[in-house]
Design an enzyme around this catalytic site. Structure first.
Site, PDB file in Angstrom:
ATOM      1  N   PHE A 293      41.532  54.682  44.997  1.00  0.00           N
ATOM      2  CA  PHE A 293      42.953  54.483  45.290  1.00  0.00           C
ATOM      3  C   PHE A 293      43.677  53.824  44.119  1.00  0.00           C
ATOM      4  O   PHE A 293      44.890  53.907  44.012  1.00  0.00           O
ATOM      5  CB  PHE A 293      43.135  53.595  46.526  1.00  0.00           C
ATOM      6  N   VAL A 295      43.179  51.639  39.945  1.00  0.00           N
ATOM      7  CA  VAL A 295      42.360  51.234  38.801  1.00  0.00           C
ATOM      8  C   VAL A 295      42.597  49.745  38.602  1.00  0.00           C
ATOM      9  O   VAL A 295      43.746  49.278  38.603  1.00  0.00           O
ATOM     10  CB  VAL A 295      42.734  52.009  37.527  1.00  0.00           C
ATOM     11  N   TYR A 297      42.400  46.641  36.144  1.00  0.00           N
ATOM     12  CA  TYR A 297      42.328  46.312  34.718  1.00  0.00           C
ATOM     13  C   TYR A 297      42.196  44.794  34.533  1.00  0.00           C
ATOM     14  O   TYR A 297      42.726  44.011  35.321  1.00  0.00           O
ATOM     15  CB  TYR A 297      43.614  46.740  33.988  1.00  0.00           C
ATOM     16  N   LYS A 309      45.991  45.377  39.340  1.00  0.00           N
ATOM     17  CA  LYS A 309      45.610  46.463  40.250  1.00  0.00           C
ATOM     18  C   LYS A 309      46.727  47.501  40.268  1.00  0.00           C
ATOM     19  O   LYS A 309      47.794  47.287  40.843  1.00  0.00           O
ATOM     20  CB  LYS A 309      45.369  45.904  41.653  1.00  0.00           C
ATOM     21  N   ASP A 414      37.105  47.677  55.468  1.00  0.00           N
ATOM     22  CA  ASP A 414      36.340  48.309  54.383  1.00  0.00           C
ATOM     23  C   ASP A 414      35.387  47.296  53.749  1.00  0.00           C
ATOM     24  O   ASP A 414      35.363  47.130  52.532  1.00  0.00           O
ATOM     25  CB  ASP A 414      37.290  48.893  53.335  1.00  0.00           C
TER      26      ASP A 414
END
Length: 611
Positions: A293, A295, A297, A309, A414
């Site tokens: 969803f 990346v 960094y 994010k 999750d």
């Protein structure tokens, strides 16, 4: 690039220039192997567009802003350095020529062609008089290189052309390397683009093709740089940024005020420029995690390390509410020591970008599974037993906080190793709340709009589309606890189960057992594909519907855990207690599972057992 002076005491004068801070554009674009077609973009699309425009502006200045036009004659990525904030610095004027006053072109008077193969205009190769249009050709090739992150030679290798003997055709007949369609195809792979930005890419490719026409009279002048990708005016960009801030900011602020009150405003608003500087324009070597969803960094802002994010346009699907949930929930539980602290956000982009405190480079998944020695049954342990017990307790405590310490219970939805970062001392930092759900006030469950999550950690009731409670997280934690004890992923446990069944039936092939149990037997490739599904596959549903004693038996967990961990007699007792707790958590009936508060209390009791 500014020249500072020279040294005249040597046989040949030495020139001294300002230091550009960063590497040249060629080094930056060629950091990764050209054979990796699906590598992440090295520069953001906005940065590429800005860099291309700055190059065009510098060359235009050489052509029209001096007393006599100057032809650079070697426009290429190697001659473009990047200063602070990746501002371009044009360099390499040793081949440059001035057009004599009153003339339109200049004779080179050279017996051989000089320049860089791949960037040299056809008329230069044939010894004709040259004009400023020579630089236009070189700029066109450089523009294609910026779009695709591939040099002309790399493109040639990519297309596997066999004829490399004709130097003239290589330099002047660039259509032999690539077509517009091929450049567009590679550009889409190299850049994360929105719908409007795809139109900009198409406009840039059209401009590049105009620049590299074989007939110099048909090329535009460098002064026509404003054609570049139909760039917006500063006023238009300012209005667009204001619109994005208004849209994203109004929604976020409304949610924040509801969740934390008007008097308390704990977060910082970052500008788009702040985050580009912090992450060096989102360079690939700053990527800490690619979560599907988003990346994640790493970066530095005001001398402090941060995590950035950035959500993917395609994955978020214009659903800003998912980012808002992540942001608001992060704010609500930010005070817990085992939750990754959110620092703020950027509202000037199409989708808000979230900024967090820095944790170390590893997730729990990295720590448990990035061991190259041995296979799943005999590789060495990644963590000491004491560390595992502490980590499990900290995760349980953080999830408990989400369930009972907020105005309305929050279901993480999750729980998995990749959602758990570890700092330098291996202290747990729970994050990834973009799938989290709040249970409405007065209700004891919530009905999700769709089933999302990660295969192997989904509760059975969730996989069947039923309303869910906090017990959904208890199941995910149970599967995670087994993984911590055994250092085996759910898919690896399934493979082990299949091998056990094969041994029991005297079969030499696991492939014969497709119908032996409730969980279908799948290949290693299929299992790998399903491990991080955001929308569960049929495999994921079968996996979640499996009874605990069908997949996770007490005997199997203990057998693998004893191989993984060096344990004393008292620690073996702790292991047995943890195994029983995990099996309680992954019971099929959610009502028979303990609450996360009970799980946390039990883990604390196990930690105090005499070893």
């Amino acid at each position: 690039m500014k020249i500072l002076g020279c040294c005249l005491e040597t046989k040949i004068p030495i020139l001294v220039y300002e230091y550009p801070v960063n590497k040249n554009l060629s080094n930056l674009l060629d950091e990764k192997s050209v054979t990796k077609e699906n590598r992440p973009p090295i520069l953001s699309w906005e940065s590429k567009l800005r860099i291309a425009t700055e190059i065009a502006d510098a060359v235009t200045y050489m052509h029209i802003a001096t007393s006599t036009p100057i032809i650079h004659r070697d426009i290429k990525s190697c001659n473009i350095f990047l200063g602070e904030q990746n501002v371009i610095k044009l360099f390499g004027f040793d081949l440059s020529l001035k057009i004599t006053s009153g003339e339109e072109d200049v004779e080179t008077n050279m017996s051989r062609t000089i320049g860089t193969i791949g960037y040299i205009a056809p008329e230069c190769m044939s010894g004709q008089p040259i004009t400023e249009k020579c630089d236009v050709y070189g700029f066109g090739i450089t523009l294609i290189e910026i779009l695709t992150e591939m040099t002309p030679w790399a493109f040639r290798r990519w297309l596997r052309l066999e004829d490399s003997s004709n130097v003239v055709s290589e330099a002047g007949g660039s259509d032999l390397y690539f077509s517009k369609e091929q450049v567009f195809e590679v550009s889409l792979k190299r850049n994360i683009l929105g719908e409007g930005e795809i139109k900009q890419v198409m406009a840039c490719i059209t401009l590049a093709w105009e620049c590299k026409k074989d007939n110099p009279t048909e090329r535009p002048s460098m002064k026509c740089r404003r054609m570049l990708s139909q760039r917006q005016s500063r006023r238009e960009r300012h209005l667009q940024k204001e619109s994005l801030v208004s849209r994203n900011g109004a929604i976020l602020l409304e949610e924040v005020i509801k969740s934390v009150g008007r008097k308390y405003n704990p977060y910082h608003i970052f500008s788009e420029k702040d985050l580009e500087i912090a992450t060096n324009c989102y360079r690939s070597d700053h990527i800490l995690q690619n979560g599907g969803f988003y990346v994640l960094y790493r970066g530095i802002h005001e001398y402090c390390k941060i995590l950035v994010k950035k959500f993917s346009d395609r994955s978020i699907n214009n659903n800003i509410s998912r980012i808002i949930e992540d942001f608001v929930i992060s704010l609500q539980i930010r005070n817990h020591k085992n939750v990754l602290t959110i620092l703020g956000c950027c509202l000037e982009t199409e989708f808000p970008i979230l900024v967090y405190e820095y944790s170390s480079k590893k997730t729990l998944s990295n720590l448990l599974h990035d061991v190259t020695v041995g296979n799943f049954t005999n590789r060495p342990s990644a963590l000491s037993w004491e560390s595992k017990l502490r980590i499990a307790t900290e995760i349980a405590d953080a999830v408990t906080y989400m369930h009972i310490s907020t105005s309305t219970p929050i279901i993480h939805r999750d729980i998995k190793p990749r959602s758990i970062l570890l700092d330098g001392r291996n202290v747990v930092k729970l994050f990834d709340f973009d799938l989290s759900l709040k249970i409405p006030l007065g209700e004891d469950n919530v009905k999700p709009n769709m089933i999302v999550g990660t295969s192997g950690y989904l509760a059975p009731e969730y996989s069947m589309g039923q309303p869910i409670t906090e017990k959904c997280d208890v199941y995910g934690f149970g599967a995670l606890l087994v993984e911590i004890l055994t250092e085996m992923k759910p898919r690896e446990f399934k493979l082990l189960r299949d091998l056990d069944l094969a041994d029991e039936e005297g079969s030499s092939s696991v492939g014969k057992l497709d119908n032996a149990g409730k969980v279908p037997v799948l290949s290693r490739e299929t299992l790998d594909q399903n491990e991080d599904d955001s929308t569960p596959s049929e495999f994921s549903r079968f996996f979640s519907l499996a009874r605990a004693n069908d997949l996770y038996s007490k005997k199997r967990i203990l057998e693998v855990s004893l191989k993984r961990n060096k344990l004393g007699e008292g620690q073996i007792k702790q292991l047995m207690e943890c195994t029983l707790l995990a099996l309680e958590c992954i019971k099929y009936n959610p009502k028979k599972r303990p609450s996360m508060k009970e799980v946390t209390e039990e883990l604390r009791r196990i930690k105090t057992m005499t070893c």
